[in-house]
Design a protein around this motif. Structure first.
Motif, short mmCIF file in Angstrom:
data_model
loop_
_atom_site.label_atom_id
_atom_site.label_comp_id
_atom_site.label_asym_id
_atom_site.label_seq_id
_atom_site.Cartn_x
_atom_site.Cartn_y
_atom_site.Cartn_z
N MET A 1 -7.76 -14.35 2.18
CA MET A 1 -7.82 -13.07 1.56
C MET A 1 -6.58 -13.03 0.94
SD MET A 1 -8.13 -9.41 3.38
CE MET A 1 -9.74 -9.65 4.29
N TRP A 3 -3.15 -11.34 -0.39
CA TRP A 3 -2.38 -10.74 0.48
C TRP A 3 -2.53 -9.09 0.43
CZ3 TRP A 3 1.42 -7.27 -1.69
CH2 TRP A 3 1.71 -7.60 -2.90
N ASP A 5 -4.80 -7.01 0.00
CA ASP A 5 -5.94 -6.48 0.79
C ASP A 5 -5.63 -6.77 2.20
OD1 ASP A 5 -7.58 -5.79 -1.64
OD2 ASP A 5 -8.05 -7.94 -1.66
N GLU A 6 -4.94 -7.82 2.60
CA GLU A 6 -4.61 -8.14 3.87
C GLU A 6 -3.92 -6.81 4.53
OE1 GLU A 6 -2.47 -11.99 4.95
OE2 GLU A 6 -4.87 -12.68 4.66
N ASP A 9 -5.63 -3.55 4.84
CA ASP A 9 -6.70 -3.58 5.83
C ASP A 9 -5.76 -3.67 7.13
OD1 ASP A 9 -8.50 -3.87 4.34
OD2 ASP A 9 -9.08 -6.01 4.56
N ASP A 10 -4.55 -4.20 7.36
CA ASP A 10 -3.62 -4.09 8.60
C ASP A 10 -3.04 -2.89 8.70
OD1 ASP A 10 -2.41 -5.28 10.63
OD2 ASP A 10 -0.46 -5.04 9.39
N ASP A 351 -9.46 -15.21 -4.57
CA ASP A 351 -8.11 -14.68 -4.60
C ASP A 351 -7.45 -14.43 -5.91
OD1 ASP A 351 -7.96 -14.26 -1.82
OD2 ASP A 351 -6.26 -15.70 -1.68
#
Ligand SMILES: [Zn+2]
Length: 521
Positions: A1, A3, A5-6, A9-10, A351
């Protein structure tokens, strides 16, 4: 994914019920802003975008830190004029250009113009405003009630031992206006006593004044690590990343986090530590104060490309940028590949598609258009009588749309600057009007006269390129010797653009005449 978006989301996973997020970043405006500071602005900006795209409300604050003392003199300033201001809060130092309110505004506005040019529009706040309007008063009060606890945190986290009479506050001297030279000597009810020390710091000299003031409403400031925690609490910041230098173990972030939790009773924001943006290359010497400011790098690249450069590497890895060599053509090629992915139906590299999405200046869906390869555009630019738009249209095989034309113009504009300042020799050439003085072997002469004959056929670049290779193979010439002959007689140097396309783009009569002339030397 990807970075971004990661991280987005986190953040949401850790704060599932939160609808609105406050993101903050800042820059101390002690001079021209280095490109490294743009990295933080971009990271915060696209995290804000990613959260908005996930249905969250986001407020992105960028603080012009104009309340820190002037603690260094940039080399590009009049040293004699400015040394008297050392130690004063930056907002009280005069601007190098009288059009700006003060020193900090002057450098801040230049940086803000770059931030806006790459599509970010954070809400600008000023440290001086926040202090002067009393926004931090209640937090300052709390800090001044716990000097010992704060000293203990410094000691436990970083091992730095503050003397027992150290208070986490610096008054702006009522006599000389400096903040970098003062030391709080005690508390007296709701006032602090202080002295302005002649020898406390190397870079500024205090006036020796001793006084007593109420520490609120901008009469002084907190030291950085305490101030950072207060800034988070004062605005209710939820997300704030910071550079590697602040994120070492026992470093300023660790201290500020503990002050935030233990003294101010607030949770610290979500941290996004990021690595440096490093500028390399002989032309980029920062010792001269030139070459690596945000504005100077922004002038080298179209805004989307600068944004792309900033986003393509995840925060945890450093960005090494050397505008010399092939960096810029390669960056354009990478951008074009990401665009291909974005507009493709079947994504093979998701990506890259996300990277392209976040590199766009507008949050609106970009319109598909033709992206001519940068190195080809540089070739067209240097060929006499060639019109880049016409040539790109021939490459595309169709008329250019409005968006296509804008793209060609953009690449031409930035390409001209690149050719003038950074392009390596292999990319640069100039057709010589007369046959340069050259020494050729008989085999090289024969090779040129054979190509001259070939030119009578109407061959396209690729075909022509193939035939030139055939002629070379049937001779005893090494490839290097063969192509060198072509470049020497046309350009006066031993390398140049790919021969087939190069010769196709030149006037045929001219090439024949030149090659025949050279073969008869
Ligand atoms: Zn003073």
């Amino acid at each position: 994914m990807f970075w971004t978006d990661e991280i987005a989301d986190d953040i949401i996973a850790k704060n599932p019920n939160q609808k609105k997020f406050i993101i903050r970043d800042e820059k101390t405006l002690s001079g021209r802003v280095h490109i490294g500071s743009l990295r933080g602005v971009v990271i915060h900006g696209i995290i804000a975008q990613a959260l908005r795209e996930r249905g969250k409300e986001v407020e992105y604050y960028f603080e012009f830190n104009d309340f820190d003392p002037m603690d260094g003199l940039p080399v590009y300033l009049d040293q004699e004029k400015y040394k008297q201001y050392m130690g004063q809060p930056l907002y009280t130092v005069p601007s190098p250009d009288p059009k700006y309110k003060n020193y900090a505004e002057y450098f801040g506005e230049e940086f803000l113009a770059v931030i806006k040019s790459i599509g970010f529009d954070p809400k600008i706040i000023r440290a001086s405003d926040l202090y002067l309007k009393g926004k931090y008063n209640k937090w300052i009060e709390r800090v001044l009630k716990h000097p010992k606890e704060i000293r203990d945190i410094y000691k436990e986290v970083s091992g730095s031992i503050k003397p027992d009479d150290w208070y986490p506050f610096q008054v702006i001297c009522e006599k000389c206006g400096k903040v970098g030279t003062t030391k709080v000597t005690g508390m007296n009810g709701d006032k602090v006593t202080y002295s302005c020390e002649p020898n406390m710091v190397k870079w500024a000299q205090g006036c020796g004044h001793k006084g007593e003031v109420n520490p609120y409403d901008g009469r002084g400031k907190l030291p950085w690590k305490v101030e950072w925690a207060v800034k988070w609490c004062g605005l209710g910041v939820n997300i704030e990343g910071s550079g590697k230098d602040h994120n070492t173990s026992g470093g300023s972030h660790d201290i500020s986090e503990r002050i935030c939790r233990e003294i101010l009773d607030m949770p610290p924001p979500y941290n996004i530590p990021y690595e440096f943006f490093l500028i390399e290359g002989a032309k980029m010497s920062s010792s001269k104060g030139r070459g690596s400011s945000s504005k100077e790098i922004a002038d080298l690249l179209p805004p989307e490309l600068l944004r792309f450069l900033m986003i393509k590497i995840p925060p945890k890895r450093p960005i090494d940028f050397n505008p010399e060599g092939t960096t810029i053509p390669v960056l354009f090629d990478q951008y074009d590949q990401a665009a291909d992915q974005f507009f493709m139906d079947q994504k093979t590299f998701p990506d890259l598609e996300r990277l392209f999405h976040y590199a766009q200046l507008s949050e609106k869906e970009p319109k598909k258009h033709y992206l001519p390869r940068f190195s080809r555009v540089m070739f067209f630019l240097q060929m006499p009588h060639l019109d880049a738009k016409k040539e790109v249209s021939a490459l595309k095989g169709e008329d250019l749309t409005k968006e296509d034309i804008a793209e060609v113009n953009l690449r031409v504009d930035y390409g001209k600057k690149w050719l003038a300042d950074y392009a390596p020799e292999q990319f640069k050439f100039e057709i010589q009007k007369e046959l340069p003085k050259v020494v050729l072997t008989d085999t090289q002469k024969k090779f040129l006269s054979d190509i001259a004959k070939l030119m009578t056929e109407d061959l396209k670049g690729e075909e022509l390129h193939g035939k030139i290779h055939e002629i070379r193979k049937s001779s005893t010439l090494e490839p290097r010797q063969a192509f060198e002959a072509i470049y020497l007689v046309l350009l006066g140097k031993n390398s140049g653009p790919q021969a087939g396309w190069f010769l196709e783009a030149l006037d045929k009569e001219f090439v024949m005449k030149r090659f025949n002339e050279a073969s008869q030397l």
